[in-house]
Enzyme design. Structure first.
Site, mmCIF file in Angstrom:
data_model
loop_
_atom_site.group_PDB
_atom_site.id
_atom_site.type_symbol
_atom_site.label_atom_id
_atom_site.label_comp_id
_atom_site.label_asym_id
_atom_site.label_seq_id
_atom_site.Cartn_x
_atom_site.Cartn_y
_atom_site.Cartn_z
ATOM 1 N N ASP A 32 0.542 -49.309 -10.763
ATOM 2 C CA ASP A 32 0.444 -49.713 -12.165
ATOM 3 C C ASP A 32 1.033 -51.111 -12.311
ATOM 4 O O ASP A 32 2.255 -51.284 -12.311
ATOM 5 C CB ASP A 32 1.186 -48.723 -13.067
ATOM 6 C CG ASP A 32 0.929 -48.983 -14.548
ATOM 7 O OD1 ASP A 32 0.394 -50.059 -14.874
ATOM 8 O OD2 ASP A 32 1.254 -48.109 -15.364
ATOM 9 N N HIS A 49 -2.731 -47.923 -14.086
ATOM 10 C CA HIS A 49 -2.340 -47.603 -15.461
ATOM 11 C C HIS A 49 -3.202 -46.507 -16.077
ATOM 12 O O HIS A 49 -2.881 -45.995 -17.137
ATOM 13 C CB HIS A 49 -2.411 -48.873 -16.314
ATOM 14 C CG HIS A 49 -1.664 -48.794 -17.601
ATOM 15 N ND1 HIS A 49 -0.308 -48.556 -17.664
ATOM 16 C CD2 HIS A 49 -2.075 -48.910 -18.887
ATOM 17 C CE1 HIS A 49 0.079 -48.547 -18.927
ATOM 18 N NE2 HIS A 49 -0.973 -48.746 -19.693
ATOM 19 N N TYR A 68 0.642 -42.955 -30.525
ATOM 20 C CA TYR A 68 0.646 -44.273 -29.877
ATOM 21 C C TYR A 68 1.442 -45.269 -30.717
ATOM 22 O O TYR A 68 2.511 -45.682 -30.346
ATOM 23 C CB TYR A 68 -0.793 -44.754 -29.646
ATOM 24 C CG TYR A 68 -0.856 -46.009 -28.811
ATOM 25 C CD1 TYR A 68 -0.709 -45.948 -27.435
ATOM 26 C CD2 TYR A 68 -1.060 -47.256 -29.393
ATOM 27 C CE1 TYR A 68 -0.749 -47.096 -26.655
ATOM 28 C CE2 TYR A 68 -1.112 -48.408 -28.624
ATOM 29 C CZ TYR A 68 -0.956 -48.331 -27.260
ATOM 30 O OH TYR A 68 -0.996 -49.474 -26.499
ATOM 31 N N SER A 90 1.706 -45.341 -22.141
ATOM 32 C CA SER A 90 1.866 -46.783 -22.258
ATOM 33 C C SER A 90 2.824 -47.083 -23.419
ATOM 34 O O SER A 90 3.985 -46.683 -23.373
ATOM 35 C CB SER A 90 0.500 -47.444 -22.441
ATOM 36 O OG SER A 90 0.559 -48.813 -22.172
#
Length: 743
Positions: free
Chosen positions: A674, A709, A510, A590
């Site tokens: 999203d 999302h 991430y 993301s």
């Protein structure tokens, strides 16, 4: 990706689900993959297999029209030929989505073990999951899923232990795509306000019910976004939202957050604006929190996902003015608890690893703060319950917890059941029993009851997962990144796995927004590992594992550090013979989707498969959609300066797909609803890859319909998504068939 967004009903629920990376704080769902140990005589034959499987038929992608849009940044012309795909409401975009999905699903249907993967996921997913309980009024509430229910059901028990369904989100819609995103009870527990999301959208509706009868009280509130719900006695509650944007509500920019008070019985049109809404000082994120005793309202305002100003309002005095606690956004500071006029705050002001302070509400400015729990070398995440503070520290991303009294005196270190992640230890002041969950990458979530007086923990609810944790092992390693920085990574797999470079491996990351990836159990990861696969999670810079300094080391003009850390993680796995480039897949969602997009365009030779999910992929225009401008603290913007523009342009995935390069097999995943990271990012990236990819590796985009999302995704859709991702990954690694699962 937003600091002030509740992505889940509760952290405890996510721990019970077993498919999250962290808690929210800013919750990020970790998609896990299933892999199979492919046993062959030697690596040459494995590589020969990998070169043939997955290319059984030629792909013909839909034709994507090229426009002539050109933007000029500081005298530099930048073409944007697929700008038209940003219009999510156009017929042309809709037809393109349909055509892309037809190609993608035609491809996926050719994978011989796709259905086998789906069935195995269903088998292991199908067990009862229960969250940690919490007390409201005269009842104990908890979430439960019988196994394959699309949404968790909220139950409650009375003092005699009689159980009943309180709210069942599975009844909100036929296909399970309407979810309950949060719930808040009035102080006496007689009223509850819950928020629902339809089709995965961040826009919410709030419904109030009488908890005794279940009947709705007043009208349904609409157009609520990035909001908590905080009650003021039984009069009403505070919530936050934006004005409904002109144009598409799924993509139009929203940058003026406001805090309202809704009085029960009044129409929403009469809700009182409490804070925000002035052009003089726009705030993208505003929230309000009432102290447990109902005495004070604390208001937080922020222009980005990091840093906030803070204000106080005395609710015992009509028309009391706002009192400033902090008039700047140089820190992250929020209310932890209160005791009469004493406020307990958590802050990283002059304490990058966080600390707890207290202050008199009559003079609450920072020069009057007194340390209760001082900053240490480890990142602090405190909770309160039973009249105590529980200080959870991250020690190399692993939980360690201490109990303190409200004066900051240490009572004890809490003995944990192992090395992993703790969530919970919250409750009312008068509770003696609190609850927490414990899990890691190989241990399903177990709920423990903790006695605040004796310090004893006992199993309250053992996991019913059909997994034998003793068959697996997790190991933390520290590898060296490009600039010499030591970065931790946890590698999990089946015991006795042969490290010969041929193990299918998923590397997950991430690296942003101060989000910490701590060990958490996932059914999908378990399926992956039971077949002999490796699952590795790297704790990259940009995250919060080592406090604010670690976060800042991966932001703006230092963002390349994050990509370098991820590349170095892949190289470590290859150099240590866990896997090879032919059996390495990289995945992230993301901000992690940006990570994958940047790394696959910078080092396409490193991995066999790339899996960017709901990614931020157009770094020159991300800030023009929904609340994207709030991410500028981490990213910077193309309008900020010429230096920042050139830096973003240099790694923006949409702008760095080159002609005549053989990119890894790629399946981009996104959703048509999203409104966090709008699907145009993924659409444009897919179009660029399909236009420029050479070689036979497929470039597909899987676009989920009536989904957002990730939060609130129905279980049925999750299983289908994982089966497709797993199948695509294995097929393109040359895996011809699956081993039978061990008994």
């Amino acid at each position: 990706m937003k600091k002030y967004i509740a992505l889940s009903v509760s952290a405890a629920l996510l721990a019970a689900c077993g498919d999250n990376n962290k808690q929210q704080n800013n919750v990020q769902t970790q998609a896990s993959e299933q892999v199979v140990e492919q046993k062959q005589d030697n690596q040459d034959s494995q590589q020969a297999s990998a070169s043939s499987v997955g290319k059984a038929f030629a792909l013909k992608y839909p034709e994507t029209r090229k426009g002539e849009v050109v933007d000029v940044y500081y005298g530099t012309e930048v073409a944007d030929p697929y700008r038209w795909l940003e219009d999510d409401r156009s017929v042309e975009t809709g037809n393109w989505v349909k055509a892309q999905n037809e190609v993608t699903f035609d491809y996926l249907e050719q994978i011989p073990y796709r259905e086998q993967l789906k069935q195995r996921l269903q088998e292991l997913w199908n067990y009862e999951k229960v969250s940690s309980p919490f007390i409201e009024g005269d009842y104990q509430y908890y979430y439960k899923n019988d196994g394959l229910q699309n949404q968790y059901v909220l139950y409650r028990q009375d003092a005699e232990g009689n159980e009943q369904v309180f709210l069942d989100p599975n009844t909100f819609s036929e296909d399970g795509t309407t979810s309950m995103s949060s719930i808040s009870f009035s102080k006496d527990g007689s009223l509850a306000a819950y928020a629902i999301s339809e089709g995965g959208s961040d826009w919410r509706k709030i419904i109030v019910i009488d908890t005794a009868t279940g009947e709705q009280v007043g009208d349904t509130l609409v157009d609520v976004k990035f909001s908590g719900i905080s009650w003021r006695n039984n009069e009403g509650f505070y919530y936050s939202s934006y004005d409904k944007p002109e144009g598409s509500e799924l993509s139009a920019k929203t940058d003026q957050h406001k805090l309202y008070f809704h009085k029960l019985g009044e129409p929403q049109s009469k809700d009182v604006l409490v804070f925000g809404g002035t052009d003089a000082q726009k705030r993208r994120y505003v929230s309000g929190q009432v102290t447990e005793d109902g005495r004070y309202l604390l208001i937080s305002g922020a222009v980005s996902t990091s840093g906030n100003d803070l204000y106080l309002k005395d609710l015992t005095k009509p028309d009391s003015p706002l009192v400033t606690i902090l008039d700047h956004n140089k820190s992250d500071t929020y209310l932890l608890d209160s005791d009469g006029e004493t406020l307990y705050l958590v802050t990283n002001l002059d304490a990058p690893n966080m600390k707890v302070v207290k202050v008199d509400a009559k003079n609450p400015t920072s020069d009057n703060w007194q340390d209760v729990i001082a900053e240490t070398e480890h990142v602090l995440s405190p909770t309160v319950g039973g009249g105590y503070i529980f200080a959870e520290y991250m020690v190399d991303a692993i939980s360690k917890v201490y109990q303190y009294d409200m004066n900051g005196k240490q009572v004890r270190e809490i003995t944990l059941p192992g090395v992993g992640t703790v969530r919970g230890l919250t409750g009312k002041k008068d509770q003696q029993s609190l609850y927490y969950s414990f899990n890691n990458y190989t241990t399903p979530s177990t709920i423990y009851a903790f006695d605040t007086k004796t310090g004893d923990s006992s199993v309250y609810m053992a996991s019913k997962a059909k997994i034998n944790s003793d068959e697996f092992v997790s190991k933390q390693v520290f590898y060296t990144s490009k600039d010499g920085t030591k970065v931790p990574m946890i590698i999990s797999h089946k015991k006795g796995l042969k490290l010969d470079g041929s193990n299918p491996t998923i590397l997950y990351g991430y690296g942003g927004f101060n989000v910490s990836l701590t060990p958490s159990f996932s059914v999908a990861n378990a399926v992956w590992m039971e077949q002999g696969g490796i699952y590795a999670v790297a704790n990259l810079r940009g995250g919060g594992e080592y406090g604010k300094k670690w976060h800042l080391a991966g932001t703006q003009l230092k963002k390349q550090n994050v990509f370098d850390d991820f590349i170095a993680a892949g190289e470590y796995l290859i150099n240590e013979n866990y896997t090879s480039s032919d059996y390495l897949a990289v995945r992230g969602g993301s901000n992690g989707g940006l990570l994958v997009g940047a790394v696959m365009t910078q080092r396409p030779d490193l991995m066999k498969v790339a899996l960017p999910a709901v990614g931020v992929l157009d770094m020159l225009r991300y800030h023009t959609f929904t609340a994207g401008a709030g991410w500028a603290y981490d990213y910077g913007t193309s309008e900020q300066s010429e230096e920042m523009f050139k830096y973003l342009w240099g790694y923006s995935p949409v702008h760095n797909v080159k002609a005549d390069i053989e990119y890894p097999a790629t399946m981009i995943t996104t959703a048509d609803h999203d409104d966090r990271v709008v699907p145009a990012h993924s659409f444009k990236f897919a179009a660029q890859l399909q236009a420029k990819q050479v070689g036979d590796a497929p470039t597909l985009i899987r676009i989920e319909t009536n989904a957002g999302h990730g939060a609130g995704t129905p279980v049925s859709k999750s299983i289908e998504q994982y089966a497709d991702i797993f199948g695509f990954t294995l097929y393109n690694m040359g895996i011809e068939s699956l081993d039978k699962p061990s008994k």
